[in-house]
Motif scaffolding. Structure first.
Motif, PDB file in Angstrom:
ATOM      1  N   ASP A   1     -13.283  22.070   1.669  1.00  0.00           N
ATOM      2  CA  ASP A   1     -14.070  22.601   2.987  1.00  0.00           C
ATOM      3  C   ASP A   1     -15.519  23.309   2.508  1.00  0.00           C
ATOM      4  OD1 ASP A   1     -13.168  24.947   2.137  1.00  0.00           O
ATOM      5  OD2 ASP A   1     -12.124  25.280   3.990  1.00  0.00           O
ATOM      6  N   GLY A   2     -15.774  23.294   1.162  1.00  0.00           N
ATOM      7  CA  GLY A   2     -17.134  24.263   0.904  1.00  0.00           C
ATOM      8  C   GLY A   2     -16.413  25.494   0.437  1.00  0.00           C
ATOM      9  N   VAL A   3     -15.055  26.046   0.476  1.00  0.00           N
ATOM     10  CA  VAL A   3     -14.643  27.267  -0.062  1.00  0.00           C
ATOM     11  C   VAL A   3     -13.490  26.889  -0.855  1.00  0.00           C
ATOM     12  CG1 VAL A   3     -13.402  29.192   0.688  1.00  0.00           C
ATOM     13  CG2 VAL A   3     -15.266  28.248   2.139  1.00  0.00           C
ATOM     14  N   GLU A   4     -12.839  25.886  -0.349  1.00  0.00           N
ATOM     15  CA  GLU A   4     -11.603  25.508  -1.311  1.00  0.00           C
ATOM     16  C   GLU A   4     -10.911  24.059  -0.996  1.00  0.00           C
ATOM     17  OE1 GLU A   4      -7.913  27.973   0.133  1.00  0.00           O
ATOM     18  OE2 GLU A   4      -8.892  27.829   2.042  1.00  0.00           O
ATOM     19  N   VAL A   5     -10.230  23.590  -1.896  1.00  0.00           N
ATOM     20  CA  VAL A   5      -9.656  22.286  -1.685  1.00  0.00           C
ATOM     21  C   VAL A   5      -8.449  22.542  -0.587  1.00  0.00           C
ATOM     22  CG1 VAL A   5      -7.959  20.570  -2.745  1.00  0.00           C
ATOM     23  CG2 VAL A   5      -9.869  21.771  -4.110  1.00  0.00           C
ATOM     24  N   ILE A   6      -8.774  21.359   0.519  1.00  0.00           N
ATOM     25  CA  ILE A   6      -7.863  21.798   1.376  1.00  0.00           C
ATOM     26  C   ILE A   6      -6.722  20.690   1.653  1.00  0.00           C
ATOM     27  CG2 ILE A   6      -9.587  23.079   3.058  1.00  0.00           C
ATOM     28  CD1 ILE A   6     -10.227  20.375   4.444  1.00  0.00           C
ATOM     29  N   GLY A   7      -7.027  19.660   0.601  1.00  0.00           N
ATOM     30  CA  GLY A   7      -6.021  18.253   0.944  1.00  0.00           C
ATOM     31  C   GLY A   7      -6.344  17.853  -0.542  1.00  0.00           C
ATOM     32  N   GLU A   8      -4.980  17.021  -1.097  1.00  0.00           N
ATOM     33  CA  GLU A   8      -5.160  16.144  -2.071  1.00  0.00           C
ATOM     34  C   GLU A   8      -4.059  15.293  -2.198  1.00  0.00           C
ATOM     35  OE1 GLU A   8      -3.359  19.300  -5.522  1.00  0.00           O
ATOM     36  OE2 GLU A   8      -5.504  18.677  -5.589  1.00  0.00           O
ATOM     37  N   GLY A   9      -4.241  14.060  -2.803  1.00  0.00           N
ATOM     38  CA  GLY A   9      -3.170  13.198  -2.915  1.00  0.00           C
ATOM     39  C   GLY A   9      -3.244  12.030  -3.652  1.00  0.00           C
TER      40      GLY A   9
ATOM     41  N   MET B   1       0.622  -1.076   0.074  1.00  0.00           N
ATOM     42  CA  MET B   1       0.047  -0.031  -0.108  1.00  0.00           C
ATOM     43  C   MET B   1       0.858   1.269  -0.081  1.00  0.00           C
ATOM     44  SD  MET B   1      -2.895   1.193   2.844  1.00  0.00           S
ATOM     45  CE  MET B   1      -1.793   1.877   3.957  1.00  0.00           C
ATOM     46  N   ALA B   2       0.388   2.197  -0.974  1.00  0.00           N
ATOM     47  CA  ALA B   2       1.317   3.467  -0.860  1.00  0.00           C
ATOM     48  C   ALA B   2       0.305   4.677  -0.753  1.00  0.00           C
ATOM     49  CB  ALA B   2       2.147   3.469  -2.100  1.00  0.00           C
ATOM     50  N   ALA B   3       0.747   5.669  -0.141  1.00  0.00           N
ATOM     51  CA  ALA B   3      -0.034   7.020  -0.219  1.00  0.00           C
ATOM     52  C   ALA B   3       0.694   8.272  -0.295  1.00  0.00           C
ATOM     53  CB  ALA B   3      -1.001   7.057   0.976  1.00  0.00           C
ATOM     54  N   GLY B   4       0.340   9.132  -0.847  1.00  0.00           N
ATOM     55  CA  GLY B   4       0.932  10.486  -0.905  1.00  0.00           C
ATOM     56  C   GLY B   4      -0.020  11.516  -0.743  1.00  0.00           C
ATOM     57  N   ALA B   5       0.145  12.574   0.074  1.00  0.00           N
ATOM     58  CA  ALA B   5      -0.816  13.443   0.502  1.00  0.00           C
ATOM     59  C   ALA B   5      -0.170  15.005   0.567  1.00  0.00           C
ATOM     60  CB  ALA B   5      -1.991  13.278   1.575  1.00  0.00           C
ATOM     61  N   GLY B   6      -1.051  15.813   0.235  1.00  0.00           N
ATOM     62  CA  GLY B   6      -0.532  17.166   0.556  1.00  0.00           C
ATOM     63  C   GLY B   6      -1.661  18.114   1.229  1.00  0.00           C
ATOM     64  N   ARG B   7      -1.371  18.936   2.364  1.00  0.00           N
ATOM     65  CA  ARG B   7      -2.231  19.801   2.908  1.00  0.00           C
ATOM     66  C   ARG B   7      -1.975  21.042   2.316  1.00  0.00           C
ATOM     67  NH1 ARG B   7      -2.171  21.027   9.083  1.00  0.00           N
ATOM     68  NH2 ARG B   7      -3.575  22.923   9.241  1.00  0.00           N
ATOM     69  N   LEU B   8      -3.155  21.494   1.608  1.00  0.00           N
ATOM     70  CA  LEU B   8      -3.292  22.743   1.080  1.00  0.00           C
ATOM     71  C   LEU B   8      -3.907  24.135   1.756  1.00  0.00           C
ATOM     72  CD1 LEU B   8      -4.754  21.371  -2.510  1.00  0.00           C
ATOM     73  CD2 LEU B   8      -2.128  21.757  -1.872  1.00  0.00           C
ATOM     74  N   ALA B   9      -4.579  23.852   2.652  1.00  0.00           N
ATOM     75  CA  ALA B   9      -5.203  25.192   3.259  1.00  0.00           C
ATOM     76  C   ALA B   9      -5.268  24.577   4.780  1.00  0.00           C
ATOM     77  CB  ALA B   9      -6.679  25.105   2.619  1.00  0.00           C
ATOM     78  N   ARG B  10      -5.257  25.204   5.695  1.00  0.00           N
ATOM     79  CA  ARG B  10      -5.800  24.979   7.287  1.00  0.00           C
ATOM     80  C   ARG B  10      -7.193  25.055   7.368  1.00  0.00           C
ATOM     81  NH1 ARG B  10      -2.803  24.907  11.427  1.00  0.00           N
ATOM     82  NH2 ARG B  10      -3.810  25.206  13.624  1.00  0.00           N
ATOM     83  N   GLY B  11      -7.732  23.775   7.811  1.00  0.00           N
ATOM     84  CA  GLY B  11      -9.209  23.609   8.087  1.00  0.00           C
ATOM     85  C   GLY B  11      -9.731  24.371   9.278  1.00  0.00           C
TER      86      GLY B  11
END
Length: 75
Positions: A39-47, A1-11
């Motif tokens: 979060d309804g306003v912007e993308v806060i994470g993706e991966g 299993m592999a995962a990669g993620a990035g946090r784009l905005a503070r929730g």
């Protein structure tokens, strides 16, 4: 299993978050996904996320055979 993620905005506390997961590749038993959180306003994470389909019967048989042979199963 592999995962990669990035946090784009503070929730913000108590803010509903919508997550989206899309199956983007299938290579034999390997499945690849793209994931995002909004979060309804912007993308806060993706991966990305990767899973492998396991044949439960075959896996169990191999584990039991290893245990019977005295293997530790630790790696």
């Amino acid at each position: 299993m592999a995962a990669g993620a990035g946090r784009l905005a503070r929730g913000r506390a108590a803010t509903p978050v919508r997550c989206r997961v899309v199956l983007v590749s299938v290579e034999g038993r390997r499945l690849g996904f793209e994931v995002s959180a909004h979060d309804g306003v912007e993308v806060i994470g993706e991966g990305t996320h990767e899973r492998v389909i396991v044949d439960a019967g075959r896996f169990t048989a191999r584990a039991l055979a290893k245990r019977a042979a005295g293997g530790s199963g630790g790696g």
